[in-house]
Design an enzyme around this catalytic site. Structure first.
Site, PDB file in Angstrom:
ATOM      1  N   HIS A 283       4.519   3.182  12.975  1.00  0.00           N
ATOM      2  CA  HIS A 283       3.341   4.397  12.899  1.00  0.00           C
ATOM      3  C   HIS A 283       4.127   5.371  13.717  1.00  0.00           C
ATOM      4  CE1 HIS A 283      -0.488   2.124  11.974  1.00  0.00           C
ATOM      5  NE2 HIS A 283       0.404   1.765  11.013  1.00  0.00           N
TER       6      HIS A 283
ATOM      7  N   HIS B 218       0.775  -1.143   0.035  1.00  0.00           N
ATOM      8  CA  HIS B 218       0.184  -0.082   0.078  1.00  0.00           C
ATOM      9  C   HIS B 218       0.723   1.331   0.129  1.00  0.00           C
ATOM     10  CE1 HIS B 218       0.123   1.135   4.387  1.00  0.00           C
ATOM     11  NE2 HIS B 218       0.129  -0.258   4.463  1.00  0.00           N
TER      12      HIS B 218
ATOM     13  N   ASP C 128       6.161   2.069   6.341  1.00  0.00           N
ATOM     14  CA  ASP C 128       4.857   1.252   6.324  1.00  0.00           C
ATOM     15  C   ASP C 128       3.908   2.098   5.372  1.00  0.00           C
ATOM     16  OD1 ASP C 128       2.578  -0.301   7.018  1.00  0.00           O
ATOM     17  OD2 ASP C 128       2.386   0.501   8.798  1.00  0.00           O
TER      18      ASP C 128
ATOM     19  N   ASP D 241       4.233  -6.078   3.464  1.00  0.00           N
ATOM     20  CA  ASP D 241       4.255  -4.915   4.139  1.00  0.00           C
ATOM     21  C   ASP D 241       5.238  -5.153   5.306  1.00  0.00           C
ATOM     22  OD1 ASP D 241       2.951  -2.887   5.557  1.00  0.00           O
ATOM     23  OD2 ASP D 241       1.019  -3.498   5.339  1.00  0.00           O
TER      24      ASP D 241
ATOM     25  N   GLU E 195      -5.291   1.068   2.671  1.00  0.00           N
ATOM     26  CA  GLU E 195      -4.943   0.095   3.468  1.00  0.00           C
ATOM     27  C   GLU E 195      -4.721   0.538   5.042  1.00  0.00           C
ATOM     28  OE1 GLU E 195      -2.550  -2.605   6.047  1.00  0.00           O
ATOM     29  OE2 GLU E 195      -2.410  -0.515   5.789  1.00  0.00           O
ATOM     30  N   GLU E 196      -4.415   1.728   5.395  1.00  0.00           N
ATOM     31  CA  GLU E 196      -4.412   2.196   6.673  1.00  0.00           C
ATOM     32  C   GLU E 196      -5.584   2.565   7.217  1.00  0.00           C
ATOM     33  OE1 GLU E 196      -1.707   2.211   8.507  1.00  0.00           O
ATOM     34  OE2 GLU E 196      -0.033   2.559   7.027  1.00  0.00           O
TER      35      GLU E 196
END
Length: 339
Positions: free
Chosen positions: A316, A65, A182, A236, A216-217
């Site tokens: 994150h 993603h 990510d 990922d 995706e998030e």
């Protein structure tokens, strides 16, 4: 190949793409795939599909993603600052002091800083220990604004995206530091694979399907995939931390995440290939993780699925990986395609 992968990474990191605001980065990816000679197609919601013709009718899919975490203007405050809401799940306290860009609906871009509502140690007694949440922070805009009306004159409105500066840095020691590894790191790795196939005029045994997803998030990135896909591999980030084996130098092979276990045979094949090719790898279980394969399965896709990717520290937040993890992931994908 590493130089090409890093070039792609730098390019896509420079394009703001919080979930739902991904048209520009997808256009970049589509053009790059077409330049490599591959057929592409966009889904209605903006995901990029890339097709590689194989020698039989079986189709192996890979997805990564390109959408990132971000923020959105919730409201304009009377003092000319912005209240915000999160897009996806950034670790909000890590945003204190970060630079950002406010993107208006007419594509005006203003810079700003994400700050606590108690931003000065010489003024606020709780500056050091105040909780950092969306409700206790604000955006300071780099314009001469003192009131809500001043901000409205800039055409900044509720619902405008706020993109966070990724601060991408590649060190001489091979570390890659940036927000949004990510999952832009994996997107760059997949383009490295496509470059290898194109450059060497390789027709793989199976059809290959690459999906670059854009939601995706927020949980539904690859909920739709082409109906010809028989199995889907999410590429990922691999998690690092408590009770996990993965490091910043490994390719992670995930056996199970919060959505449940991944396909036993495919996961076992990845483990055996990693051993056979002397790749540094780790097998882990991720309790607070869900992938694009999870979204595809929940969307009713009749597929087998697995999850691999480079080990990334501090997910994150301010993330970091190493070129060894990138290379191990790249080589494992090629080994799987050529098995």
């Amino acid at each position: 190949m590493n130089a090409y992968i890093l070039s792609i990474l730098k390019d896509i990191m420079a394009i703001d793409s919080p979930s739902g605001y991904t048209k520009e980065v997808i256009q970049y990816c589509q053009k790059e795939a077409q330049n490599l000679g591959f057929e592409t197609k966009l889904t209605n919601k903006g995901n990029l599909q890339i097709f590689v013709n194989g020698q039989d009718d079986y189709t192996v899919g890979f997805c990564a993603h390109v959408d990132t975490l971000g923020l959105m203007v919730r409201s304009i405050k009377d003092n000319g600052t912005l209240a915000f809401t999160n897009v996806g799940g950034p670790i909000i306290p890590t945003l204190d002091g970060e630079y950002c860009r406010i993107i208006t609906r007419n594509q005006q871009i203003y810079t700003g800083t994400i700050l606590s509502n108690s931003p000065a140690a010489h003024v606020y007694e709780d500056a050091k220990n105040k909780e950092r949440t969306c409700d206790t922070m604000h955006i300071r805009i780099d314009e001469k604004v003192k009131t809500k009306e001043d901000v409205q004159q800039l055409d900044i409105c509720n619902g405008d995206y706020i993109a966070i500066d990724p601060k991408t840095t590649i060190t001489d020691s091979g570390f890659i530091k940036s927000r949004f590894l990510d999952d832009k790191m994996s997107v760059a790795i997949l383009f490295g694979v496509l470059k290898h196939l194109s450059q060497n005029h390789i027709q793989p045994k199976h059809n290959l399907y690459f999906m670059i997803s854009t939601f995706e998030e927020v949980g539904h990135g690859s909920s739709y995939i082409d109906h010809h896909v028989d199995e889907l591999i999410a590429v990922d980030m691999g998690c690092i931390g408590q009770d996990l084996s993965c490091s910043e130098y490994d390719v992670s092979i995930c056996a199970k995440d919060s959505s449940g276990p991944y396909d036993y045979e495919i996961t076992s094949t990845f483990i055996e290939l990693a051993k056979t090719h002397n790749l540094q790898y780790a097998v882990d279980v991720y309790p607070f993780y869900s992938s694009d394969v999870s979204a595809a399965l929940r969307g009713g896709q009749n597929i087998k699925g697995a999850l691999i990717g480079p080990g990334v520290h501090a997910s994150h937040g301010m993330e970091r990986t190493h070129m060894q993890a990138v290379e191990n992931t790249y080589q494992l994908i090629l080994a799987y395609i050529n098995k």
